[in-house]
Design a protein around this motif. Structure first.
Motif, short mmCIF file in Angstrom:
data_model
loop_
_atom_site.label_atom_id
_atom_site.label_comp_id
_atom_site.label_asym_id
_atom_site.label_seq_id
_atom_site.Cartn_x
_atom_site.Cartn_y
_atom_site.Cartn_z
N PRO A 174 0.80 -1.23 0.00
CA PRO A 174 0.00 0.00 0.00
C PRO A 174 0.83 1.27 0.00
N TYR A 175 1.97 1.28 0.70
CA TYR A 175 2.73 2.53 0.77
C TYR A 175 3.33 2.91 -0.58
N ILE A 176 3.51 1.95 -1.47
CA ILE A 176 4.08 2.26 -2.78
C ILE A 176 3.11 3.09 -3.62
N TRP A 177 1.86 2.63 -3.73
CA TRP A 177 0.92 3.38 -4.55
C TRP A 177 0.35 4.60 -3.82
N GLN A 178 0.23 4.51 -2.48
CA GLN A 178 -0.31 5.66 -1.74
C GLN A 178 0.68 6.82 -1.68
#
Length: 383
Positions: A288-292
């Motif tokens: 999640p932290y990659i796209w967010q």
């Protein structure tokens, strides 16, 4: 194959015949329902009695050898559905798409093709068969064999990329289906959710197949215990990403770090709102932290308060039943509940709070603590 045509054009099966009856059946010619070539009978101590093409067959739908587990499972699923009164057919050939599902049935005028998948096959083949069914107006139901069933500890398990391909989204809930033919038990994972990576939290229901109706496959059971474990997993991952440096990472992770480095930021100091768990994360491959973080930096960070916020749609592979989660919308909804943005219309959002990158890990950890408390206190959040 478990069915073949006799000389009268009627479908016959060997599955429940005694050995003496099978020996007698060898004296009678049987034919392939697809190509009408003559078939041979195979049976033995470790082989489910079945019909097979001869080695030099020209049948375009000829299948390779199938495992005992697969043959037994198809028959038991067939019997299970038949006993419930369904009009179900075994290995029914669909000429319009040139496919032959393990089971084919009609439920309230809805066509359903069931694939009992024991072997590992490519995603390309899965998608091809699934798309063919859906294009023909047929609902594809994939039930995985026992070897694909992940071991479960405290309501969580690890899903491989292969297994994740078979996630269904039904009645606002993710499901996975498994059948252990030798034990005659079916297992349903429901309410599946992920904070990132392969670990998934889900309700796990297992029972002898005779104790379950077909319609019950698609029901869900909520469980607050999973929510508690899930939030603890979110907390664990956040802390790990802040404090543990991993030198051996995927190419996707390296690109993400390079993306931040070129903008003058370090991945351990991203705001807590770049880690948020959303329902569709269980279906997404990337963490999640990659796209967010990309959405945050490209479409939020530099905008002044009061600006309209709009995130682009993120493309993901669909579930077998055609569902594609709108991750960006789910992220917007969660940011709204955390009072980072304000919803002013059906699809209109404005920025209501500035969110900086952190200067120190200690500050980042404190931000994590506050954000996690907000997540715990949200009563109507679906994560």
């Amino acid at each position: 194959m478990l069915y073949a045509l006799d000389t009268n054009g009627e479908l016959q099966s060997l599955y429940q015949l005694r050995q003496a009856e099978i020996n007698q059946a060898r004296k009678t010619p049987y034919f392939c329902p697809v190509c009408h070539e003559m078939l041979q009978i195979r049976s033995g101590p470790r082989t489910v009695p079945h019909f097979s093409h001869f080695p030099k067959s020209n049948c375009t739908e000829k299948k390779g050898g199938e495992t005992l587990e697969h043959d037994r499972g198809k028959w038991r699923l067939f019997t299970w559905l038949k006993n419930q009164g369904y009009d179900v057919q075994l290995e029914h050939y669909l000429p319009e798409i040139r496919q032959r599902p393990d089971l084919f049935l009609m439920v309230n005028e809805k066509k359903i093709a069931i694939e009992y998948q024991c072997a590992s096959i490519s995603k390309r083949e899965i998608n091809k068969r699934t798309s063919s069914y859906r294009d023909a107006g047929i609902f594809p139901l994939w039930i995985l064999g026992a070897k694909h069933l992940p071991s479960s500890i405290s309501n969580h398990c690890s899903l491989s990329d292969f297994t994740r391909t078979f996630l269904y989204y039904l009645n606002d809930d993710y499901h996975l289906y498994f059948f252990h033919a030798s034990k005659n038990t079916i297992c349903v994972l429901s309410n599946a959710k992920s904070a990132g990576g392969r670990r998934v939290f889900a309700n796990r229901f297992s029972t002898t197949i005779t104790n379950l109706s077909f319609s019950q496959l698609f029901s869900s059971i909520s469980c607050s215990l999973i929510e508690d474990h899930f939030i603890k997993e979110v907390e664990r991952l956040w802390y790990k990403n802040r404090t543990v440096y991993q030198s051996q990472v995927s190419s996707e992770e390296r690109q993400y770090r390079q993306y931040l480095y070129l903008r003058g930021y370090h991945f351990s100091l991203i705001p807590s709102i770049c880690y948020l768990p959303v329902p569709g994360q269980v279906q997404a491959g990337m963490r999640p932290y990659i796209w967010q973080t990309r959405l945050f930096l490209d479409h939020f960070f530099h905008l002044p308060i009061g600006s309209f916020i709009e995130f682009p749609f993120l493309n993901l592979p669909s579930t077998p039943n055609g569902y594609v989660p709108h991750l960006s919308q789910q992220y917007l909804d969660l940011l709204t509940q955390l009072n980072i943005i304000e919803k002013t219309g059906k699809n209109n959002y404005i920025k209501s709070k500035q969110v900086p990158f952190h200067k120190r890990v200690e500050d980042a950890l404190e931000d994590d603590r506050r954000t996690l408390e907000q997540l715990k206190n949200l009563q109507r959040i679906n994560i």
